[in-house]
Design a protein around this motif. Sequence first.
Motif, PDB file in Angstrom:
ATOM      1  N   LYS A 204       2.319   6.345 134.778  1.00 41.70           N
ATOM      2  CA  LYS A 204       1.779   5.011 134.508  1.00 41.70           C
ATOM      3  C   LYS A 204       2.345   4.015 135.509  1.00 41.70           C
ATOM      4  O   LYS A 204       3.532   4.062 135.841  1.00 41.70           O
ATOM      5  CB  LYS A 204       2.146   4.587 133.088  1.00 41.70           C
ATOM      6  CG  LYS A 204       1.593   3.237 132.699  1.00 41.70           C
ATOM      7  CD  LYS A 204       1.976   2.876 131.275  1.00 41.70           C
ATOM      8  CE  LYS A 204       1.507   1.476 130.954  1.00 41.70           C
ATOM      9  NZ  LYS A 204       1.931   1.070 129.613  1.00 41.70           N
ATOM     10  N   VAL A 205       1.492   3.126 136.008  1.00 40.96           N
ATOM     11  CA  VAL A 205       1.930   2.101 136.955  1.00 40.96           C
ATOM     12  C   VAL A 205       1.470   0.727 136.507  1.00 40.96           C
ATOM     13  O   VAL A 205       0.487   0.593 135.783  1.00 40.96           O
ATOM     14  CB  VAL A 205       1.411   2.374 138.392  1.00 40.96           C
ATOM     15  CG1 VAL A 205       1.910   3.700 138.912  1.00 40.96           C
ATOM     16  CG2 VAL A 205      -0.097   2.305 138.446  1.00 40.96           C
ATOM     17  N   ALA A 206       2.192  -0.298 136.930  1.00 43.95           N
ATOM     18  CA  ALA A 206       1.816  -1.691 136.683  1.00 43.95           C
ATOM     19  C   ALA A 206       2.224  -2.480 137.921  1.00 43.95           C
ATOM     20  O   ALA A 206       3.271  -2.219 138.511  1.00 43.95           O
ATOM     21  CB  ALA A 206       2.521  -2.233 135.452  1.00 43.95           C
ATOM     22  N   SER A 207       1.375  -3.425 138.301  1.00 47.87           N
ATOM     23  CA  SER A 207       1.721  -4.218 139.481  1.00 47.87           C
ATOM     24  C   SER A 207       1.281  -5.664 139.313  1.00 47.87           C
ATOM     25  O   SER A 207       0.356  -5.967 138.566  1.00 47.87           O
ATOM     26  CB  SER A 207       1.087  -3.631 140.736  1.00 47.87           C
ATOM     27  OG  SER A 207      -0.314  -3.739 140.683  1.00 47.87           O
ATOM     28  N   LYS A 208       1.982  -6.551 140.032  1.00 49.69           N
ATOM     29  CA  LYS A 208       1.641  -7.961 140.092  1.00 49.69           C
ATOM     30  C   LYS A 208       1.871  -8.400 141.530  1.00 49.69           C
ATOM     31  O   LYS A 208       2.854  -7.979 142.161  1.00 49.69           O
ATOM     32  CB  LYS A 208       2.529  -8.798 139.179  1.00 49.69           C
ATOM     33  CG  LYS A 208       2.331  -8.538 137.706  1.00 49.69           C
ATOM     34  CD  LYS A 208       3.264  -9.406 136.887  1.00 49.69           C
ATOM     35  CE  LYS A 208       3.135  -9.086 135.409  1.00 49.69           C
ATOM     36  NZ  LYS A 208       4.053  -9.879 134.600  1.00 49.69           N
TER      37      LYS A 208
ATOM     38  N   HIS B 290      11.150   0.967 140.365  1.00 50.56           N
ATOM     39  CA  HIS B 290      10.765  -0.445 140.390  1.00 50.56           C
ATOM     40  C   HIS B 290      10.770  -0.891 141.846  1.00 50.56           C
ATOM     41  O   HIS B 290      11.811  -0.840 142.507  1.00 50.56           O
ATOM     42  CB  HIS B 290      11.737  -1.291 139.568  1.00 50.56           C
ATOM     43  CG  HIS B 290      11.841  -0.853 138.152  1.00 50.56           C
ATOM     44  ND1 HIS B 290      10.814  -1.014 137.245  1.00 50.56           N
ATOM     45  CD2 HIS B 290      12.835  -0.237 137.492  1.00 50.56           C
ATOM     46  CE1 HIS B 290      11.187  -0.521 136.091  1.00 50.56           C
ATOM     47  NE2 HIS B 290      12.407  -0.037 136.208  1.00 50.56           N
TER      48      HIS B 290
ATOM     49  N   GLU C  29       5.529  -6.970 142.694  1.00 52.89           N
ATOM     50  CA  GLU C  29       6.307  -6.110 141.813  1.00 52.89           C
ATOM     51  C   GLU C  29       5.410  -4.917 141.522  1.00 52.89           C
ATOM     52  O   GLU C  29       4.240  -5.098 141.187  1.00 52.89           O
ATOM     53  CB  GLU C  29       6.620  -6.805 140.497  1.00 52.89           C
ATOM     54  CG  GLU C  29       7.388  -8.087 140.629  1.00 52.89           C
ATOM     55  CD  GLU C  29       7.547  -8.817 139.298  1.00 52.89           C
ATOM     56  OE1 GLU C  29       8.410  -9.685 139.233  1.00 52.89           O
ATOM     57  OE2 GLU C  29       6.790  -8.518 138.338  1.00 52.89           O
ATOM     58  N   PHE C  30       5.924  -3.720 141.690  1.00 51.21           N
ATOM     59  CA  PHE C  30       5.151  -2.510 141.428  1.00 51.21           C
ATOM     60  C   PHE C  30       6.070  -1.550 140.703  1.00 51.21           C
ATOM     61  O   PHE C  30       7.094  -1.125 141.243  1.00 51.21           O
ATOM     62  CB  PHE C  30       4.650  -1.897 142.747  1.00 51.21           C
ATOM     63  CG  PHE C  30       3.746  -0.724 142.565  1.00 51.21           C
ATOM     64  CD1 PHE C  30       2.396  -0.913 142.355  1.00 51.21           C
ATOM     65  CD2 PHE C  30       4.230   0.561 142.617  1.00 51.21           C
ATOM     66  CE1 PHE C  30       1.539   0.167 142.188  1.00 51.21           C
ATOM     67  CE2 PHE C  30       3.392   1.654 142.458  1.00 51.21           C
ATOM     68  CZ  PHE C  30       2.034   1.453 142.251  1.00 51.21           C
ATOM     69  N   ASP C  31       5.754  -1.252 139.461  1.00 54.72           N
ATOM     70  CA  ASP C  31       6.614  -0.424 138.632  1.00 54.72           C
ATOM     71  C   ASP C  31       5.909   0.872 138.270  1.00 54.72           C
ATOM     72  O   ASP C  31       4.739   0.862 137.888  1.00 54.72           O
ATOM     73  CB  ASP C  31       7.002  -1.171 137.356  1.00 54.72           C
ATOM     74  CG  ASP C  31       7.801  -2.420 137.653  1.00 54.72           C
ATOM     75  OD1 ASP C  31       8.681  -2.362 138.528  1.00 54.72           O
ATOM     76  OD2 ASP C  31       7.560  -3.456 137.011  1.00 54.72           O
ATOM     77  N   THR C  32       6.633   1.978 138.403  1.00 54.94           N
ATOM     78  CA  THR C  32       6.098   3.278 138.030  1.00 54.94           C
ATOM     79  C   THR C  32       6.950   3.859 136.909  1.00 54.94           C
ATOM     80  O   THR C  32       8.147   3.573 136.810  1.00 54.94           O
ATOM     81  CB  THR C  32       6.113   4.259 139.216  1.00 54.94           C
ATOM     82  OG1 THR C  32       7.468   4.545 139.571  1.00 54.94           O
ATOM     83  CG2 THR C  32       5.376   3.696 140.404  1.00 54.94           C
ATOM     84  N   GLU C  33       6.312   4.661 136.072  1.00 56.01           N
ATOM     85  CA  GLU C  33       7.031   5.395 135.036  1.00 56.01           C
ATOM     86  C   GLU C  33       6.964   6.867 135.371  1.00 56.01           C
ATOM     87  O   GLU C  33       6.054   7.314 136.079  1.00 56.01           O
ATOM     88  CB  GLU C  33       6.403   5.139 133.667  1.00 56.01           C
ATOM     89  CG  GLU C  33       6.539   3.700 133.214  1.00 56.01           C
ATOM     90  CD  GLU C  33       5.920   3.463 131.837  1.00 56.01           C
ATOM     91  OE1 GLU C  33       5.504   4.439 131.165  1.00 56.01           O
ATOM     92  OE2 GLU C  33       5.853   2.296 131.435  1.00 56.01           O
TER      93      GLU C  33
END
Length: 82
Positions: A73-77, A40, A65-69
């Motif tokens: 898989k990644v998600a960012s805002k 995170h 915010e940048f989250d990796t699994e």
Amino acid sequence: MRPDGSLYGEGQGIIMTREGDTVTWRGQGIGHFDDSGGVHWRGSIFYETGSPRFAELAGTAGVFEFDTEESGKVASKVYQWN
């Protein structure tokens, strides 16, 4: 990796449209591993552009915010900092 187990990272890049409009960015952040092996990230990002299309980003700052699994898989805002 830092002595407390957190991560520090820096990055830079460019976003370009097919029409040739560009925005460059530079960011810094701190990351923390989670129990599943993901990371995170939280940090700041700064934008520069001379493109009229992206004029609202010229000289602005944001927080992200940048989250990796572990699976990749990644998600960012990104939130504009006014």
